[in-house]
Structure formats: structure tokens, C-alpha cells
Design a protein around this motif. Structure first.
Motif, PDB file in Angstrom:
ATOM      1  N   THR A 145       0.831  -1.208   0.000  1.00 28.61           N
ATOM      2  CA  THR A 145       0.000   0.000   0.000  1.00 28.61           C
ATOM      3  C   THR A 145       0.869   1.263   0.000  1.00 28.61           C
ATOM      4  N   GLY A 146       2.053   1.185   0.592  1.00 28.20           N
ATOM      5  CA  GLY A 146       2.970   2.324   0.558  1.00 28.20           C
ATOM      6  C   GLY A 146       3.457   2.631  -0.842  1.00 28.20           C
ATOM      7  N   ILE A 147       3.767   1.577  -1.610  1.00 29.49           N
ATOM      8  CA  ILE A 147       4.192   1.764  -3.002  1.00 29.49           C
ATOM      9  C   ILE A 147       3.051   2.350  -3.828  1.00 29.49           C
ATOM     10  N   LEU A 148       1.835   1.850  -3.588  1.00 27.75           N
ATOM     11  CA  LEU A 148       0.668   2.387  -4.293  1.00 27.75           C
ATOM     12  C   LEU A 148       0.474   3.865  -3.958  1.00 27.75           C
ATOM     13  N   ALA A 149       0.655   4.220  -2.686  1.00 24.25           N
ATOM     14  CA  ALA A 149       0.464   5.608  -2.263  1.00 24.25           C
ATOM     15  C   ALA A 149       1.479   6.544  -2.917  1.00 24.25           C
ATOM     16  N   LEU A 150       2.640   6.011  -3.260  1.00 27.89           N
ATOM     17  CA  LEU A 150       3.657   6.807  -3.949  1.00 27.89           C
ATOM     18  C   LEU A 150       3.353   6.979  -5.441  1.00 27.89           C
ATOM     19  N   GLY A 151       2.324   6.269  -5.922  1.00 23.35           N
ATOM     20  CA  GLY A 151       1.929   6.407  -7.320  1.00 23.35           C
ATOM     21  C   GLY A 151       2.536   5.375  -8.247  1.00 23.35           C
ATOM     22  N   TYR A 152       3.049   4.269  -7.684  1.00 21.46           N
ATOM     23  CA  TYR A 152       3.677   3.231  -8.503  1.00 21.46           C
ATOM     24  C   TYR A 152       2.851   1.948  -8.472  1.00 21.46           C
ATOM     25  N   ILE A 153       2.932   1.175  -9.551  1.00 21.97           N
ATOM     26  CA  ILE A 153       2.349  -0.157  -9.586  1.00 21.97           C
ATOM     27  C   ILE A 153       3.388  -1.126  -9.010  1.00 21.97           C
ATOM     28  N   PRO A 154       3.087  -1.816  -7.901  1.00 16.68           N
ATOM     29  CA  PRO A 154       4.032  -2.811  -7.388  1.00 16.68           C
ATOM     30  C   PRO A 154       4.073  -4.023  -8.328  1.00 16.68           C
ATOM     31  N   VAL A 155       5.278  -4.467  -8.666  1.00 17.65           N
ATOM     32  CA  VAL A 155       5.468  -5.655  -9.501  1.00 17.65           C
ATOM     33  C   VAL A 155       6.288  -6.637  -8.666  1.00 17.65           C
ATOM     34  N   ILE A 156       5.652  -7.714  -8.228  1.00 18.06           N
ATOM     35  CA  ILE A 156       6.224  -8.571  -7.181  1.00 18.06           C
ATOM     36  C   ILE A 156       6.612  -9.941  -7.747  1.00 18.06           C
ATOM     37  N   ALA A 157       7.881 -10.320  -7.507  1.00 18.63           N
ATOM     38  CA  ALA A 157       8.366 -11.659  -7.867  1.00 18.63           C
ATOM     39  C   ALA A 157       8.143 -12.595  -6.678  1.00 18.63           C
ATOM     40  N   PRO A 158       7.634 -13.817  -6.927  1.00 20.10           N
ATOM     41  CA  PRO A 158       7.229 -14.705  -5.832  1.00 20.10           C
ATOM     42  C   PRO A 158       8.366 -15.518  -5.213  1.00 20.10           C
TER      43      PRO A 158
END
Length: 273
Positions: A145-158
Motif C-alpha cells: 500500500t505504501g508503493i501504491l500511495a507513492l503512485g507506482y504499480i508494485p510488480v512482485i516476484a514470488p
């Protein structure tokens, strides 16, 4: 813009969804898919991406002469295999996705479940068979949610870690379901290269527009759902029992597919309680 395709009754800033996509599927998607992600972001929709990369991992393992096998759709993961898994997922594939989003004019930030202990895990129950494969025990939602709040799309490797900082490979569908549940996303969209869950009816393969958990179990038992689709639907079942109300499996090559799913159009297969 995608605005006209989004349900006007919902505030755009309230819209959040997790998208799971395989690395090979993402590589084959047209530029218009990433332009739609950009447009969704511009409208205040908040996508979170969790990606896989099985074929690329297999290709790199072959190049390095490292043997690899699968048990019930899960890659048997030794430390040697895990080095290649992390290099491929958190490295080349993750950054390729970020570049494609940013090349379309969007903003993205790539990371893995190791970063900030984002995804914590324990060994899966059949770890004696599959090795260093993790079952998710926690997700630090505040990082996403912090990354989203900064205006970025989080792209997560599992890739995840346990309490002792041991790395684990996580099935991407499982990781996406856990992220969706922990960040209270109402919806998870699984983007694939098939039109949905299919069933043979009168000798012809047809897409099932909607299936329940009980129907999925029956399809697995009958063999109609098999191989790599089993972890997908198992992950869907797990997160639907959490905070996610539905999982939608769609073909990423469909035009404006994300906006159409968010609007509620009958496309792909919806998995519901």
C-alpha cells in the motif's frame, strides 16, 4: 482512456485489484495491454502485479545444465535451482515487466517477496518431495500500500523468506492469492493465454463463465483441470476463503480485458464462493 469502461458507481480511488500473470504470458501480451494498465493507473485504479516465469526458469536451468522436475505442478526446488529461480524472477522478468509498464507511460516499482520481508513463508507440507517451496504465512501489506500511495504499480516476484532468512520459491498463483487476501483486494485477475477454465460438453471444449469451489473440486477429480491449472485454482480457492470475493481467469490478449473485468462483463471464468 479506460474510464468509460469502468463502473461509474464506484469511486476510482477505491478500486484495487491484484493481477497475476506468468512471465511468458506477459512477454507475449500486446503493447495495448500495458497501455491499459497505464490508463487504469491514471484513472486512480490501483493494480498490483504478482508474476511468474516458469518457462524462462526452465530455459535458464537447461542452459546451465541443471535438472528440474515437477510434482503436482510445483517445481522441485534445490538451492541450486533456487539460485536460477531468483535470478530469473526477481531479475530479468521482473525488470522486463517494469520496463514495459514504464515504456507505455505508467509508473512501476519491482521487488520480490524477500525485500523488506514482504512475503514470509514456511516449507510446504510435502517439502520432502518438492524441496525449497514455501507456503505463505504473512504479507506486509503496508509495503504494497505504501508503493501504491507513492503512485507506482508494485510488480512482485514470488520469492519468500522464513524467520531464518532462508529463501523459498513460491508458486506465483499462491503468492498472488496471498497478496490479494492480505491487502484486502476485492478481486484477483489471473491473466493467462487461455480463455478460462474449460470443460468438455458434448465432445466440445467450452469456457465455463462461472464456477464454485465445489465445482472446481469435481473438475480436478475428473481430470478436466490438470497440470499447472491446479495450483491456479487452488490459490483461487484459498484467497476466496479469505478477503477476496472473486477470482477471474482471462485471456490477456482480449482487447481491454482488465477494464472489462472491472466493469463486471462476462469474460473468462469467475471463481466464486
Amino acid at each position: 482512456m479506460v474510464q468509460n469502461a469502468i463502473d461509474r458507481d464506484a469511486k476510482a480511488t477505491d478500486r484495487l485489484f491484484v493481477m497475476k500473470c506468468g512471465g511468458s504470458t506477459l512477454a507475449a501480451l500486446p503493447d495495448s495491454f500495458f497501455e491499459e494498465l497505464r490508463d487504469l493507473q491514471a484513472e486512480g485504479i490501483q493494480p498490483v502485479i504478482v508474476h511468474g516465469g516458469g518457462p524462462a526458469i526452465s530455459e535458464n536451468l537447461t542452459k546451465l545444465g541443471i535438472e528440474s522436475s515437477f510434482v503436482n505442478g510445483l517445481r522441485v526446488t534445490t538451492e541450486e535451482v533456487l539460485d536460477v529461480v531468483e535470478m530469473t524472477l526477481a531479475g530479468s522478468i521482473n525488470k522486463a515487466i517494469v520496463r514495459r509498464i514504464q515504456g507505455s507511460g505508467g509508473l512501476a516499482l519491482g521487488l520480490s517477496g524477500v525485500d523488506g520481508n514482504l512475503i514470509t513463508v514456511r516449507p510446504v507440507d510435502n517439502s520432502a518431495e518438492v524441496g525449497l517451496v514455501g507456503e505463505v504465512t504473512g504479507v506486509k501489506a503496508e509495503i504494497v500500500t505504501g508503493i501504491l500511495a507513492l503512485g507506482y504499480i508494485p510488480v512482485i516476484a514470488p520469492i519468500g523468506v522464513d524467520a531464518g532468512s532462508q529463501r523459498y520459491n513460491i508458486n506465483a498463483d499462491t503468492a498472488a492469492g496471498a497478496v490479494a487476501s492480505h491487502i484486502d483486494s476485492p478481486q484477483m485477475i489471473v491473466v493467462t493465454d487461455v480463455p478460462g477454465i474449460m470443460r468438455t460438453i458434448d465432445g466440445e471444449k467450452v469456457v465455463l463463465p462461472s464456477v464454485t469451489v465445489q465445482e472446481i473440486e469435481a473438475l480436478i477429480a475428473s481430470g478436466e483441470i490438470y497440470g499447472g491449472m491446479i495450483p491456479k485454482v487452488r490459490a483461487a480457492i484459498d484467497c476466496i476463503q479469505g478477503n477476496v470475493s472473486e477470482v477471474v481467469i482471462v485471456d490477456g490478449k482480449e482487447p481491454h480485458v482488465l477494464g472489462r473485468v472491472l466493469q463486471g462483463e462476462d469474460i473468462g471464468t469467475r471463481i466464486v464462493r
